[in-house]
Design a protein around this motif. Structure first.
Motif, short mmCIF file in Angstrom:
data_model
loop_
_atom_site.label_atom_id
_atom_site.label_comp_id
_atom_site.label_asym_id
_atom_site.label_seq_id
_atom_site.Cartn_x
_atom_site.Cartn_y
_atom_site.Cartn_z
N UNK A 113 4.18 1.82 17.88
CA UNK A 113 4.63 3.21 17.97
C UNK A 113 3.56 4.19 17.52
N UNK A 114 2.79 3.81 16.50
CA UNK A 114 1.83 4.74 15.88
C UNK A 114 0.44 4.12 15.88
N UNK A 115 -0.18 4.03 17.05
CA UNK A 115 -1.49 3.36 17.12
C UNK A 115 -2.59 4.03 16.31
N UNK B 200 -1.99 -9.11 9.63
CA UNK B 200 -2.07 -9.55 11.03
C UNK B 200 -1.06 -8.82 11.90
N UNK B 201 0.01 -8.33 11.29
CA UNK B 201 1.03 -7.58 12.03
C UNK B 201 0.59 -6.15 12.31
N UNK B 202 -0.55 -5.74 11.76
CA UNK B 202 -1.06 -4.41 12.07
C UNK B 202 -1.32 -3.51 10.89
N UNK B 203 -1.03 -3.98 9.67
CA UNK B 203 -1.27 -3.15 8.49
C UNK B 203 -2.77 -2.97 8.26
N UNK B 204 -3.13 -1.80 7.72
CA UNK B 204 -4.53 -1.53 7.41
C UNK B 204 -4.88 -1.92 5.99
N UNK B 205 -3.88 -1.97 5.12
CA UNK B 205 -4.13 -2.23 3.70
C UNK B 205 -2.82 -2.65 3.06
N UNK B 206 -2.89 -3.11 1.81
CA UNK B 206 -1.67 -3.47 1.08
C UNK B 206 -1.84 -3.13 -0.39
N UNK B 207 -0.72 -2.90 -1.06
CA UNK B 207 -0.67 -2.69 -2.50
C UNK B 207 0.49 -3.50 -3.04
N UNK B 208 0.29 -4.13 -4.18
CA UNK B 208 1.35 -4.92 -4.78
C UNK B 208 2.04 -4.13 -5.90
N UNK C 145 5.93 11.60 13.64
CA UNK C 145 4.53 11.29 13.96
C UNK C 145 3.65 11.33 12.71
N UNK C 146 3.91 10.46 11.72
CA UNK C 146 3.16 10.52 10.46
C UNK C 146 1.70 10.10 10.61
N UNK C 147 0.88 10.58 9.69
CA UNK C 147 -0.53 10.20 9.63
C UNK C 147 -0.70 8.87 8.90
N UNK C 148 0.19 8.61 7.93
CA UNK C 148 0.09 7.39 7.12
C UNK C 148 1.48 6.94 6.74
N UNK C 149 1.69 5.61 6.76
CA UNK C 149 2.98 5.02 6.42
C UNK C 149 2.82 4.10 5.22
N UNK C 150 3.67 4.28 4.21
CA UNK C 150 3.76 3.35 3.09
C UNK C 150 5.01 2.52 3.33
N UNK C 151 4.84 1.24 3.62
CA UNK C 151 5.94 0.40 4.08
C UNK C 151 6.22 -0.74 3.13
N UNK C 152 7.39 -0.71 2.51
CA UNK C 152 7.84 -1.83 1.68
C UNK C 152 8.23 -2.98 2.60
N UNK C 153 7.75 -4.19 2.32
CA UNK C 153 8.07 -5.33 3.18
C UNK C 153 9.46 -5.89 2.92
N UNK C 154 10.02 -5.62 1.74
CA UNK C 154 11.34 -6.17 1.41
C UNK C 154 12.44 -5.20 1.73
#
Length: 229
Positions: A70-72, A93-101, A45-54
């Motif tokens: 799962x984590x609204x 659009x898939x639900x991410x709040x932010x992105x970093x490159x 039940x994390x507060x924040x997820x850092x998700x690599x797209x690849x």
């Protein structure tokens, strides 16, 4: 401090993120696959997820979409080496709040994490609490107690104490405190910061309690909240 889920299949990047975020007091769960991310999200039940797209097993955008279900209430930040703007748009659009490159800049990453957690993470949820010795902060209820007795603070005093507590044991610059607690575009005198620090010291000192954290002045830099020994 918060519970973070890092989803990154690159061993070098994952190791750096895991060690850096742990060093700043966060509880970190690191997985290298999309399936691992979905399982970890259910278990931790994390507060924040850092998700690599690849990712090697599942499409990162689909993992993002499923994590949002799962984590609204969690913050989702996608990490991508992709430069095509459409990939970023699809991720958001898939639900991410932010992105970093990539390549990532750790200072920027940590700043983004702090900002997101302040606005939409544990600080605004029912599980947002900080305990440092005799000091207890209920972030959701905006209450401070010392040894069980409630201490009345003004709004900015509470925000300042919560900000220092978020990085307890670490130096926080005057500029960061002014930006995070007041406003990123603050142009007035920073003397107001010193006045609020003095007020916090008076409020906490007036309790006479032992086992309180200490607000340490770092000349020429800022302040640090030292946990009680």
């Amino acid at each position: 401090m918060a519970r973070l889920l890092v989803v990154e299949d690159d061993e070098t990047i994952g190791t750096v993120l895991d060690s850096s975020l742990r060093a700043h007091g966060h509880e970190v769960s690191w997985t290298r696959t999309g399936r691992g991310a979905l399982a970890a999200a259910a278990g931790h039940d994390p507060d924040l997820v850092l998700l690599d797209l690849g990712l090697p097993d599942l499409d990162g955008v689909e993992v993002c979409r499923r994590l949002r279900v799962q984590l609204p209430g969690a913050v989702l930040v996608v990490l991508t080496a992709r430069t095509d703007e459409m990939d970023v748009v699809v991720g958001l659009e898939a639900g991410a709040d932010d992105y970093l490159t990539k390549p990532l800049r750790l200072d920027e990453l940590r700043a983004r994490i702090r900002a997101h957690l302040r606005r939409g993470g544990p600080a605004s949820s029912s599980r947002g609490t900080v305990e440092l010795g005799a000091l207890f902060l209920d972030l959701a209820g905006r209450r401070v107690t010392v040894a069980g007795a409630e201490v009345s603070l003004r709004a900015r005093e509470f925000d300042l104490l919560a900000r220092l507590a978020a990085d307890a044991g670490h130096a926080v610059s005057r500029e960061t405190l002014m930006s995070d607690v007041w406003d990123v575009n603050w142009f007035g005198s920073t003397k107001t910061l010193d006045m609020h620090i003095a007020a916090l010291r008076r409020h906490l000192g007036a309790t006479g309690a032992r086992g309180l954290p200490e607000i340490v002045t770092l000349r020429g830099h800022g302040y640090r909240l030292d946990p009680p020994t």
